[in-house]
Design an enzyme around this catalytic site. Structure first.
Site, PDB file in Angstrom:
ATOM      1  N   LYS A 160       0.792  -1.212   0.008  1.00  0.00           N
ATOM      2  CA  LYS A 160       0.291  -0.042   0.330  1.00  0.00           C
ATOM      3  C   LYS A 160       0.878   1.038   0.089  1.00  0.00           C
ATOM      4  O   LYS A 160       1.422   1.564   0.809  1.00  0.00           O
ATOM      5  CB  LYS A 160      -0.727  -0.264   1.443  1.00  0.00           C
ATOM      6  CG  LYS A 160      -2.032   1.205   1.296  1.00  0.00           C
ATOM      7  CD  LYS A 160      -2.907   1.081   2.130  1.00  0.00           C
ATOM      8  CE  LYS A 160      -4.059   1.784   2.813  1.00  0.00           C
ATOM      9  NZ  LYS A 160      -4.815   1.356   3.690  1.00  0.00           N
ATOM     10  N   SER A 195      -9.456   1.556   2.961  1.00  0.00           N
ATOM     11  CA  SER A 195      -8.873   2.361   1.606  1.00  0.00           C
ATOM     12  C   SER A 195      -7.798   1.582   0.900  1.00  0.00           C
ATOM     13  O   SER A 195      -7.116   2.103   0.202  1.00  0.00           O
ATOM     14  CB  SER A 195      -8.412   3.302   2.523  1.00  0.00           C
ATOM     15  OG  SER A 195      -7.396   2.756   3.920  1.00  0.00           O
ATOM     16  N   SER A 223      -9.831  -0.208   6.512  1.00  0.00           N
ATOM     17  CA  SER A 223      -9.337  -0.646   5.101  1.00  0.00           C
ATOM     18  C   SER A 223      -8.450  -1.673   5.086  1.00  0.00           C
ATOM     19  O   SER A 223      -8.348  -1.472   3.684  1.00  0.00           O
ATOM     20  CB  SER A 223      -8.182   0.548   5.733  1.00  0.00           C
ATOM     21  OG  SER A 223      -9.116   1.764   5.385  1.00  0.00           O
TER      22      SER A 223
HETATM   23  N1  GLN Z   1     -13.099   3.600   5.613  1.00  0.00           N
HETATM   24  C1  GLN Z   1     -12.563   4.271   6.879  1.00  0.00           C
HETATM   25  C2  GLN Z   1     -12.564   5.684   7.261  1.00  0.00           C
HETATM   26  O1  GLN Z   1     -12.789   6.248   5.956  1.00  0.00           O
HETATM   27  C3  GLN Z   1     -11.415   2.703   7.407  1.00  0.00           C
HETATM   28  C4  GLN Z   1     -10.361   3.359   7.236  1.00  0.00           C
HETATM   29  C5  GLN Z   1      -9.453   3.242   7.341  1.00  0.00           C
HETATM   30  O2  GLN Z   1      -9.244   1.758   8.198  1.00  0.00           O
HETATM   31  N2  GLN Z   1      -7.662   3.428   7.276  1.00  0.00           N
HETATM   32  O3  GLN Z   1     -12.240   6.370   7.807  1.00  0.00           O
END
Ligand code: GLN
Length: 474
Positions: free
Chosen positions: A78, A153, A177
């Site tokens: 990532k 994400s 994410s």
């Molecule tokens: N989708 C969640 C957010 O937008 C989690 C993001 C993540 O785990 N980095 O905060």
């Protein structure tokens, strides 16, 4: 070489048996990337030359009899995990040209095993989102149905593995994410116990919530990567001490008590997803485990608490991107203008929204009403999990309320935030959770995967793998 069904475990055997070389394996993935990533856009950058060099080095390690579990295994990383000398943009214009000056601890560990790094994967800007639609460089597509999102994400990492453009990938999970994209692409995703994996060299989102973890095709593969990257690190002050596996009450072959927070599941989950969930529960029951209703009364507050704590921490962490220290710098007449112009142009709308929210809940006069109250409720959530995990071995939920959605379908931020309703409580509590595939549901003629989330007590990833194995075997 059939990349579709290949796992780390099988590749390891074949590499060690010299059925093919690490270079041949890497070339097969690079070829697949050439053929398909134009459409999928899992990668922001592919490191063809160095990947082949690393593969050759891996082949030498194997020839010398020094092979370890990940020697010669092609993985994707990532874009918020630092690799010395490589761009790490966190999916943001702010860091589009930022080159890391050191290796994240997880990278140091993977390098010492002789893993092959294929490239950096797309993500929602600064890991804020659930679809990769917030990436400054355009979204990734779900390889199962390219009209749909791969989740986020860590959507690029999920799309890479699900699309057979990498054998495994690293993601990061602040509120779901890793698990949510795993659920939407039919993969296994692990959010380790907070502190089990070093955060050193991970571009911070919410420091008390972030963890790096694997996205893989199987549970055994997730375990292999977790074993390779976990461990105490003096560079991360929140890193847990090393605890030998044998200390973690082995649950193999034991009848486990598995808790289901039914009241919480009653609302908002697609009915066919719930049906798959029930089917998976009865499989666990058939395997000898006991299913029990549990009550976690604080669960409905988790999303609200998360959307106070996370923006507060994010706004603080993102203060360093000021046009002076890292990445983008927009020239202006005075320092104040440099800050304003750089941050105005460098950050996308979702990041700006969270900075506004975070600075608001931390500001004098509001901190008591919002931030400190959220911290207090977070403690109640933590205590709720500790209490319930004292009476059952694990808690299970669907990973997501529904399968992969279409691009643009959740343009309302609140609709997007609801994607994480089952995943964020886990980060607030700091406990580990694993998402494993639980079949598919049909949408417009396509069979779309959905995930089953297993939440365990602090430090006991091993039990999650064992329960997951019981589901996977079926
Ligand atoms: N989708 C969640 C957010 O937008 C989690 C993001 C993540 O785990 N980095 O905060």
């Amino acid at each position: 070489m059939d990349l579709k069904s290949l796992t780390i475990k099988e590749a390891r055997k074949s590499l060690d048996a010299k059925e093919y070389s690490a270079l041949e394996l890497t070339d097969a993935y690079l070829k697949a990337i050439h053929e398909r990533d134009g459409e999928i856009h899992a990668y922001l950058e592919v490191w063809e030359k160095t990947a082949r060099e690393e593969a050759k080095e891996a082949d030498e390690m194997i020839a010398r009899g020094e092979s370890q579990s990940l020697t010669g295994i092609p993985i994707a990383v990532k874009d918020n995990i630092l690799i010395d000398g490589r761009i790490a943009s966190a999916g943001s214009k702010m860091l589009e040209n930022y080159t890391a000056s050191y290796d994240a601890t997880v990278i140091t560990k993977l390098k010492s095993q002789g893993a092959v790094f294929l490239g950096r994967t797309n993500m929602d800007e600064f890991a804020m989102g659930s679809s990769t639609e917030n990436s400054a460089f355009g979204p990734s597509k779900n390889p199962i149905d390219i009209k749909r999102v791969p989740g986020g994400s860590s959507g690029g990492s999920a799309a890479a593995v699900a699309g057979d453009l990498a054998l495994a990938a690293l993601g990061s999970d602040t509120g779901g994410s890793i698990r949510q994209p795993a659920s939407l692409t039919g993969l296994v995703g692990l959010k380790p116990t907070y502190g089990a994996v070093s955060r050193y060299g991970l571009i911070a989102m919410g420091s008390s919530l972030d963890q790096i973890g694997p996205l893989t095709k199987t549970i055994d593969d997730a375990r292999i990567i977790f074993d390779a990257i976990c461990g105490n690190d003096k560079n991360d002050s929140t890193s847990l001490p090393n605890s030998p596996r044998s200390d973690l009450g082995n649950s193999k072959g034991r009848t486990l008590k598995i808790g289901v927070p039914r009241v919480f599941l009653a609302s908002g989950v697609n009915s066919d997803v719930l049906a798959n969930f029930e089917k998976t529960l009865s499989r666990l029951e058939k395997n000898g485990h006991k299913i029990k209703d549990v009550d976690l009364p604080s669960l409905p507050s988790a999303l609200a608490v998360y959307y106070i704590v996370m923006p507060a921490e994010s706004s603080t962490n993102l203060a360093r991107f000021d046009g002076i220290r890292y990445g983008l710098s927009v020239p202006a007449l005075n320092i104040q203008e440099v800050y304003a112009k750089t941050r105005g142009q460098g950050f996308g709308p979702e990041v700006r929204r969270r900075i506004l929210l975070g600075t608001f809940v931390l500001s004098s006069g509001y901190a008591d009403a919002y931030y400190r109250k959220a911290l207090a409720v977070r403690e109640i959530i933590r205590a709720d999990f500790a209490r319930v995990l004292g009476s059952v071995d694990a808690i299970v939920t669907p990973t997501t309320p529904g399968p992969a959605f279409k691009f643009g379908e959740k343009s309302d931020p609140l609709a997007m935030y609801l994607e994480d309703i089952f995943t964020v409580p886990v980060n607030l509590a700091g406990v580990p959770a694993l998402s494993v595939p639980m079949g598919t549901v049909a949408r417009e003629g396509k069979d779309l995967p959905v995930g089953f989330q297993i939440i365990g007590p602090h430090g006991n990833e091993e039990m999650l793998f064992q329960i997951g194995n019981d589901i996977e075997r079926e």
